[in-house]
Design a protein around this motif. Structure first.
Motif, mmCIF file in Angstrom:
data_model
loop_
_atom_site.group_PDB
_atom_site.id
_atom_site.type_symbol
_atom_site.label_atom_id
_atom_site.label_comp_id
_atom_site.label_asym_id
_atom_site.label_seq_id
_atom_site.Cartn_x
_atom_site.Cartn_y
_atom_site.Cartn_z
ATOM 1 N N ARG A 55 -3.149 0.072 -4.550
ATOM 2 C CA ARG A 55 -4.426 0.231 -3.865
ATOM 3 C C ARG A 55 -5.560 -0.063 -4.833
ATOM 4 O O ARG A 55 -5.343 -0.016 -6.040
ATOM 5 C CB ARG A 55 -4.564 1.681 -3.346
ATOM 6 N N ARG A 98 -7.295 -2.017 -1.170
ATOM 7 C CA ARG A 98 -6.864 -3.165 -0.381
ATOM 8 C C ARG A 98 -7.125 -4.493 -1.105
ATOM 9 O O ARG A 98 -6.308 -5.412 -1.051
ATOM 10 C CB ARG A 98 -7.588 -3.117 0.971
ATOM 11 N N GLU A 138 0.832 -1.211 0.000
ATOM 12 C CA GLU A 138 0.000 0.000 0.000
ATOM 13 C C GLU A 138 0.864 1.258 0.000
ATOM 14 O O GLU A 138 0.526 2.247 -0.643
ATOM 15 C CB GLU A 138 -0.939 -0.017 1.206
#
Lengths: 142, 379
Positions: B77, B79, B72
């Motif tokens: 991104r 998640r 990240e």
């Protein structure tokens, strides 16, 4: 004990990698039976190319992050030392694998390994204390 | 003359009565529990079945969460994408191992049962008789007594009967664990922060600060321990495999994997793993390496694992005394079986963190009380 920055600690890791990546590649090639399938000289070339790539990649990282890493000082460089230690440990086995691959020295395994392991152990203990500030033994107080 | 003070003061007697009543109550409670032993066994079994995959997923999330955070930080991104990338890497790694490592391992297992297993059996029935340390007569006498007794036959029959009963449940358990594990892990990684938040909301507000602190410490300590142990297992297993192969020991993959796997038991794993390897080296000493080599190699591995790897990789804060390790292996092993033995060390690390936390709290309370007393005396 000399105080060094994170950049210097990582530079020390690069130096160790310069020397030990080739035997390290030999260790893994032996583990995955590549030694049997690939001619030893070709394997040596592959290992040298691998070492060159690791050196180029690590040097680039060191140059890119120099400004930020030079500002960082840690009490112990445990991660870096763990990398150095694992690399050296596997490379010591790799050195014998190399010797065995080129000169068939299986019968002299212990004669070669005992001094290598002793020297490696002594060197790593010294480097651990002096450069990376990592005390090794369970009983040590610092 | 000053009257002699009796040891049996009211305070002492009162305390003794309290302790005695507590012990009697405890014994009564144990007696009642033994009456419902079957019920408790079923309840405990159900808890264990549910607990094992959840605990495994939690431990794996401790290894993988820092990797998620790293990705990240590099800008991968959202998640879900990060977790997908990590899953792809893990499955790719497993596929690589299955592709390169599994065929020789399977070949070695097949070869062992086809060639060496009958030879070992012959060795035990013939060769060992000639080499028996107390002489052939004593061996014959001993084997005659064993042969005339039905103890061994009955034990073997019982063992197989128990295995036949246990195997389906164990297999189902293992399948359930490995089927559920990736899904549980996926949800853990996707909602790691949310789970922590839910847990924090369950804590009463006045205790929140302390308990959040202890949870953080647990995550750091146990996470570091599990990650370190994984590195340790892979490196020791790799070195052992290569060295066995170099010295000409047959089944180097099997023995290397055994050593790597048993390294999960700190301080003793390498010594335990030496026993079968040494036995095999002794039996095949005419064609294989000298058994003394195996002892030497394991001695070096043990020295390096105990004195160098453990301090570097595990760190000072999570170092556990060998006696604590033995006790936790016995305790958690009897509670959860093999999984208990594997996770005895992280569980001991968890217990240590909790104990340290409570000691800190006690010292803190004492210091505050002392300050309060000093303030009162001063005023």
């Amino acid at each position: 004990m000399k105080i060094i920055t994170l950049w210097h600690a990582r530079f020390a890791v690069l130096l160790v990698l310069c020397f030990f990546t080739t035997p390290l590649i030999f260790t893994f090639s032996y583990l995955f039976e590549a030694v049997v399938q690939v001619p030893p000289l070709s394997l040596l070339w592959i290992a040298l190319i691998g070492t060159g790539s690791v050196i180029i990649f690590s040097t680039t990282l060191l140059l890119l992050y120099r400004k930020s890493w030079v500002k960082v000082i840690e009490i112990t460089y445990r991660k870096e030392y763990a990398t150095v230690f694992l690399t050296t440990w596997l490379a010591i086995v790799g050195i014998f694998v190399m010797l065995n691959t080129f000169w068939q020295l299986t019968d002299y395994f212990f004669i070669i390994m005992i001094p290598l392991v002793t020297a490696g152990y002594y060197g790593l203990t010294k480097i651990g204390m002096l450069v990376f500030h990592v005390p090794l033994f369970l009983g040590s107080k610092d | 003359m000053k009257p002699q003070k009796s040891f049996f003061t009211d305070k002492v007697l009162n305390r003794a009565l309290k302790i005695l009543s507590f012990v009697i109550l405890l014994l009564v409670l144990f007696y009642i529990l033994t009456l419902f032993s079957n019920f408790f066994a079923i309840v405990f079994g159900a808890i264990r079945t549910a607990l094992v995959p959840v605990a495994l997923a939690w431990l794996l999330s401790l290894i993988l969460y820092p990797v998620v955070r790293f990705f990240e930080k590099q800008g991968i991104r959202p998640r879900a994408l990060t977790v997908l990338v990590i899953y792809l890497i893990i499955f790719g790694f497993i596929a690589l191992i299955a592709l390169f490592l599994m065929p020789p391992v399977v070949a070695q297992i097949e070869y062992f049962f086809a060639v060496d297993y009958p030879n070992i059996m012959t060795y035990f029935s013939n060769t060992i008789r000639d080499e028996f340390i107390f002489g052939v007569e004593v061996y014959d006498l001993f084997m005659g007594a064993v042969g005339s007794s039905t103890v061994i036959e009955r034990s073997i029959e019982n063992l197989f009967a128990n295995l036949a009963l246990l195997l389906p449940t164990t297999l189902v358990g293992v399948i359930i664990v490995f089927a559920i594990l990736p899904i549980l892990l996926l949800f853990y990684l996707l909602d790691y922060e949310r789970f922590n938040e839910i847990l924090q909301n369950l804590i009463p507000t006045n205790q929140k600060g302390k308990l959040v602190n202890v949870f953080k410490r647990l995550n750091t300590t146990v996470g570091a321990y599990v990650r370190g142990q994984l590195v340790l297992m892979i490196s020791i297993g790799t070195v052992a495999t290569v060295v066995y192969r170099v010295i000409g020991l047959e089944y180097y993959y099997l023995f290397g994997i055994l050593v790597g796997f048993l390294t999960v038991i700190p301080y003793f794993g390498i010594i335990i793993s030496m026993i079968p390897i040494l036995a095999y080296a002794y039996i095949t000493k005419d064609v294989g390496p000298n058994p003394l080599f195996i002892i030497g190699i394991h001695f070096v591995l043990q020295f390096i694992e105990g004195n160098i790897f453990q301090p570097i990789i595990m760190g000072r804060q999570i170092r556990i005394h060998p006696i604590v390790i033995i006790v936790s292996i016995l305790f958690f092993g009897s509670l959860f079986g093999l999984i208990g033995i594997i996770f005895a060390a992280p569980l001991a690390a968890t217990a240590r963190v909790l104990l340290e936390f409570f000691i800190e709290q006690r010292d803190d309370a004492k210091a505050r009380m002392q300050l309060f007393k000093e303030d009162v005396e001063a005023s």
